[in-house]
Write a protein that holds these residues in place. Structure first.
Motif, PDB file in Angstrom:
ATOM      1  N   GLU A   1       0.795  -1.224   0.000  1.00  0.00           N
ATOM      2  CA  GLU A   1       0.000   0.000   0.000  1.00  0.00           C
ATOM      3  C   GLU A   1       0.830   1.278   0.000  1.00  0.00           C
ATOM      4  O   GLU A   1       0.320   2.338  -0.333  1.00  0.00           O
ATOM      5  CB  GLU A   1      -0.904   0.009   1.234  1.00  0.00           C
ATOM      6  CG  GLU A   1      -1.885  -1.133   1.271  1.00  0.00           C
ATOM      7  CD  GLU A   1      -2.615  -1.224   2.592  1.00  0.00           C
ATOM      8  OE1 GLU A   1      -2.369  -0.395   3.493  1.00  0.00           O
ATOM      9  OE2 GLU A   1      -3.434  -2.141   2.729  1.00  0.00           O
ATOM     10  N   GLY A   2       2.090   1.188   0.415  1.00  0.00           N
ATOM     11  CA  GLY A   2       2.907   2.379   0.537  1.00  0.00           C
ATOM     12  C   GLY A   2       2.610   3.083   1.846  1.00  0.00           C
ATOM     13  O   GLY A   2       2.017   2.514   2.769  1.00  0.00           O
TER      14      GLY A   2
ATOM     15  N   ARG B   1       1.426   7.077   3.222  1.00  0.00           N
ATOM     16  CA  ARG B   1       1.038   8.429   2.812  1.00  0.00           C
ATOM     17  C   ARG B   1       1.894   9.459   3.542  1.00  0.00           C
ATOM     18  O   ARG B   1       2.340   9.218   4.667  1.00  0.00           O
ATOM     19  CB  ARG B   1      -0.434   8.663   3.052  1.00  0.00           C
ATOM     20  CG  ARG B   1      -0.849   8.680   4.477  1.00  0.00           C
ATOM     21  CD  ARG B   1      -2.342   8.952   4.636  1.00  0.00           C
ATOM     22  NE  ARG B   1      -2.752   8.799   6.001  1.00  0.00           N
ATOM     23  CZ  ARG B   1      -2.553   9.688   6.964  1.00  0.00           C
ATOM     24  NH1 ARG B   1      -1.945  10.806   6.695  1.00  0.00           N
ATOM     25  NH2 ARG B   1      -2.948   9.458   8.203  1.00  0.00           N
ATOM     26  N   PRO B   2       2.107  10.604   2.927  1.00  0.00           N
ATOM     27  CA  PRO B   2       2.854  11.675   3.597  1.00  0.00           C
ATOM     28  C   PRO B   2       2.108  12.154   4.841  1.00  0.00           C
ATOM     29  O   PRO B   2       0.886  12.209   4.861  1.00  0.00           O
ATOM     30  CB  PRO B   2       2.920  12.780   2.550  1.00  0.00           C
ATOM     31  CG  PRO B   2       2.672  12.111   1.251  1.00  0.00           C
ATOM     32  CD  PRO B   2       1.790  10.942   1.540  1.00  0.00           C
ATOM     33  N   GLY B   3       2.860  12.442   5.890  1.00  0.00           N
ATOM     34  CA  GLY B   3       2.266  12.956   7.113  1.00  0.00           C
ATOM     35  C   GLY B   3       1.721  11.893   8.038  1.00  0.00           C
ATOM     36  O   GLY B   3       1.155  12.227   9.079  1.00  0.00           O
ATOM     37  N   ALA B   4       1.855  10.617   7.690  1.00  0.00           N
ATOM     38  CA  ALA B   4       1.392   9.548   8.569  1.00  0.00           C
ATOM     39  C   ALA B   4       2.360   9.430   9.749  1.00  0.00           C
ATOM     40  O   ALA B   4       3.388  10.112   9.795  1.00  0.00           O
ATOM     41  CB  ALA B   4       1.317   8.235   7.813  1.00  0.00           C
ATOM     42  N   ARG B   5       2.060   8.561  10.696  1.00  0.00           N
ATOM     43  CA  ARG B   5       2.969   8.359  11.834  1.00  0.00           C
ATOM     44  C   ARG B   5       4.380   8.085  11.344  1.00  0.00           C
ATOM     45  O   ARG B   5       4.570   7.432  10.324  1.00  0.00           O
ATOM     46  CB  ARG B   5       2.501   7.187  12.672  1.00  0.00           C
ATOM     47  CG  ARG B   5       1.301   7.511  13.504  1.00  0.00           C
ATOM     48  CD  ARG B   5       0.855   6.370  14.367  1.00  0.00           C
ATOM     49  NE  ARG B   5       1.955   5.547  14.835  1.00  0.00           N
ATOM     50  CZ  ARG B   5       1.813   4.331  15.319  1.00  0.00           C
ATOM     51  NH1 ARG B   5       0.630   3.780  15.370  1.00  0.00           N
ATOM     52  NH2 ARG B   5       2.845   3.648  15.740  1.00  0.00           N
TER      53      ARG B   5
ATOM     54  N   ILE C   1      10.574  10.114   4.834  1.00  0.00           N
ATOM     55  CA  ILE C   1       9.378   9.280   4.678  1.00  0.00           C
ATOM     56  C   ILE C   1       8.159  10.021   5.217  1.00  0.00           C
ATOM     57  O   ILE C   1       7.082   9.990   4.620  1.00  0.00           O
ATOM     58  CB  ILE C   1       9.562   7.918   5.379  1.00  0.00           C
ATOM     59  CG1 ILE C   1      10.617   7.091   4.654  1.00  0.00           C
ATOM     60  CG2 ILE C   1       8.240   7.163   5.445  1.00  0.00           C
ATOM     61  CD1 ILE C   1      11.016   5.825   5.382  1.00  0.00           C
ATOM     62  N   TYR C   2       8.333  10.704   6.338  1.00  0.00           N
ATOM     63  CA  TYR C   2       7.224  11.456   6.935  1.00  0.00           C
ATOM     64  C   TYR C   2       6.738  12.559   5.995  1.00  0.00           C
ATOM     65  O   TYR C   2       5.537  12.776   5.837  1.00  0.00           O
ATOM     66  CB  TYR C   2       7.665  12.056   8.269  1.00  0.00           C
ATOM     67  CG  TYR C   2       6.596  12.837   8.975  1.00  0.00           C
ATOM     68  CD1 TYR C   2       5.547  12.187   9.623  1.00  0.00           C
ATOM     69  CD2 TYR C   2       6.622  14.217   9.004  1.00  0.00           C
ATOM     70  CE1 TYR C   2       4.560  12.903  10.271  1.00  0.00           C
ATOM     71  CE2 TYR C   2       5.639  14.946   9.652  1.00  0.00           C
ATOM     72  CZ  TYR C   2       4.615  14.271  10.280  1.00  0.00           C
ATOM     73  OH  TYR C   2       3.618  14.976  10.928  1.00  0.00           O
TER      74      TYR C   2
ATOM     75  N   ILE D   1       5.832   6.970   0.945  1.00  0.00           N
ATOM     76  CA  ILE D   1       6.465   5.930   0.135  1.00  0.00           C
ATOM     77  C   ILE D   1       5.425   5.433  -0.858  1.00  0.00           C
ATOM     78  O   ILE D   1       4.290   5.125  -0.477  1.00  0.00           O
ATOM     79  CB  ILE D   1       6.946   4.746   0.997  1.00  0.00           C
ATOM     80  CG1 ILE D   1       7.993   5.207   2.000  1.00  0.00           C
ATOM     81  CG2 ILE D   1       7.516   3.636   0.128  1.00  0.00           C
ATOM     82  CD1 ILE D   1       8.419   4.134   2.971  1.00  0.00           C
ATOM     83  N   ARG D   2       5.825   5.336  -2.119  1.00  0.00           N
ATOM     84  CA  ARG D   2       4.914   4.836  -3.146  1.00  0.00           C
ATOM     85  C   ARG D   2       4.752   3.321  -2.972  1.00  0.00           C
ATOM     86  O   ARG D   2       5.706   2.604  -2.753  1.00  0.00           O
ATOM     87  CB  ARG D   2       5.503   5.147  -4.520  1.00  0.00           C
ATOM     88  CG  ARG D   2       4.609   4.769  -5.655  1.00  0.00           C
ATOM     89  CD  ARG D   2       5.149   5.186  -6.976  1.00  0.00           C
ATOM     90  NE  ARG D   2       6.614   5.281  -6.947  1.00  0.00           N
ATOM     91  CZ  ARG D   2       7.333   5.920  -7.840  1.00  0.00           C
ATOM     92  NH1 ARG D   2       6.737   6.534  -8.817  1.00  0.00           N
ATOM     93  NH2 ARG D   2       8.637   5.954  -7.763  1.00  0.00           N
ATOM     94  N   GLY D   3       3.532   2.830  -3.064  1.00  0.00           N
ATOM     95  CA  GLY D   3       3.251   1.415  -2.901  1.00  0.00           C
ATOM     96  C   GLY D   3       3.610   0.601  -4.135  1.00  0.00           C
ATOM     97  O   GLY D   3       3.720   1.133  -5.244  1.00  0.00           O
ATOM     98  N   ARG D   4       3.816  -0.698  -3.916  1.00  0.00           N
ATOM     99  CA  ARG D   4       4.056  -1.648  -5.010  1.00  0.00           C
ATOM    100  C   ARG D   4       3.029  -2.760  -4.879  1.00  0.00           C
ATOM    101  O   ARG D   4       3.253  -3.747  -4.192  1.00  0.00           O
ATOM    102  CB  ARG D   4       5.458  -2.246  -4.887  1.00  0.00           C
ATOM    103  CG  ARG D   4       6.548  -1.250  -5.131  1.00  0.00           C
ATOM    104  CD  ARG D   4       7.881  -1.882  -4.987  1.00  0.00           C
ATOM    105  NE  ARG D   4       8.090  -2.893  -6.011  1.00  0.00           N
ATOM    106  CZ  ARG D   4       9.198  -3.595  -6.122  1.00  0.00           C
ATOM    107  NH1 ARG D   4      10.172  -3.425  -5.276  1.00  0.00           N
ATOM    108  NH2 ARG D   4       9.326  -4.478  -7.065  1.00  0.00           N
TER     109      ARG D   4
END
Length: 154
Positions: A79-80, A82-86, A130-131, A135-138
Motif C-alpha cells: 500500500e505504501g 502516505r505523507p504525514g502519517a505516523r 518518509i514522513y 512511500i509509493r506502494g508496489r
C-alpha cells in the motif's frame, strides 16, 4: 494450468502459484526490483493448506483453508505510506541501515570508508523524508491474486 486431483492438492498448487506470482511481481516490476536470497520479504513467502473436515450430521464439509504467509511489513510494501502519517520507528530504520550498509562509502581500493553521518543521524533523516514525502506502494499481492484468478478461469 492446475493439474491436481484432490481439493487439498489443488489449493496447494494454487497457493504455490500465487506465491510465485507475488515473487515475480516483486522481482521484475517496480523501480527497484528485489533479488532472491537478499530480500527477507521474498524469503518469508509461503503457503499453508488446512485439511477439510466433516461438519455436522448433514454430511456437509468445511472447505479447505488456503493461507498465504508473508512478512509483517508486506502491507506497507503493498500500500505504501502516505505523507504525514505516523513516523517510522527509528530502531527499525537503524536495523535496516546496518543490515543493508546504507551510507557506507567505499574507497577506490574497495575498502570501506568512514560514514559521512552516524547511523542514528541517517535514520533520522530517512524517517523525516518518509514522513514528508511518503512511500509509493508496489501492489504485488492483489496483482498476484488477480493473475491466479485468471489462471483458474482458463
Amino acid at each position: 494450468m492446475l493439474q491436481a486431483t484432490t481439493l487439498r492438492a489443488a489449493l496447494q498448487e494454487l497457493g504455490e502459484l500465487i506465491v510465485e506470482l507475488m515473487r515475480q511481481e516483486l522481482e521484475t516490476k517496480g523501480r527497484y526490483p528485489l533479488k532472491r536470497g537478499r530480500s527477507s520479504l521474498l524469503e518469508t513467502m509461503r503457503v499453508d493448506v488446512k485439511q477439510p473436515g466433516a461438519v455436522g450430521k448433514g454430511g456437509g464439509f468445511d472447505a479447505s483453508a488456503l493461507t498465504v504467509f508473508v512478512a509483517d511489513y508486506a502491507k506497507y510494501v503493498e500500500e505504501g505510506r502516505r505523507p504525514g502519517a505516523r513516523k517510522v520507528p527509528l530502531d527499525v530504520l537503524i536495523t535496516w541501515i546496518k543490515r543493508r550498509r546504507v551510507g557506507v562509502n567505499r574507497t577506490a581500493k574497495g575498502r570501506f570508508a568512514r560514514r559521512v553521518m552516524s547511523v542514528s543521524q541517517l535514520a533520522y533523516a530517512i524517517q523525516n523524508a518518509i514522513y514528508k514525502r511518503g512511500i509509493r506502494g508496489r501492489p504485488f499481492i492483489q496483482a498476484a491474486f488477480d493473475a491466479g484468478q485468471k489462471q483458474l478461469e482458463a
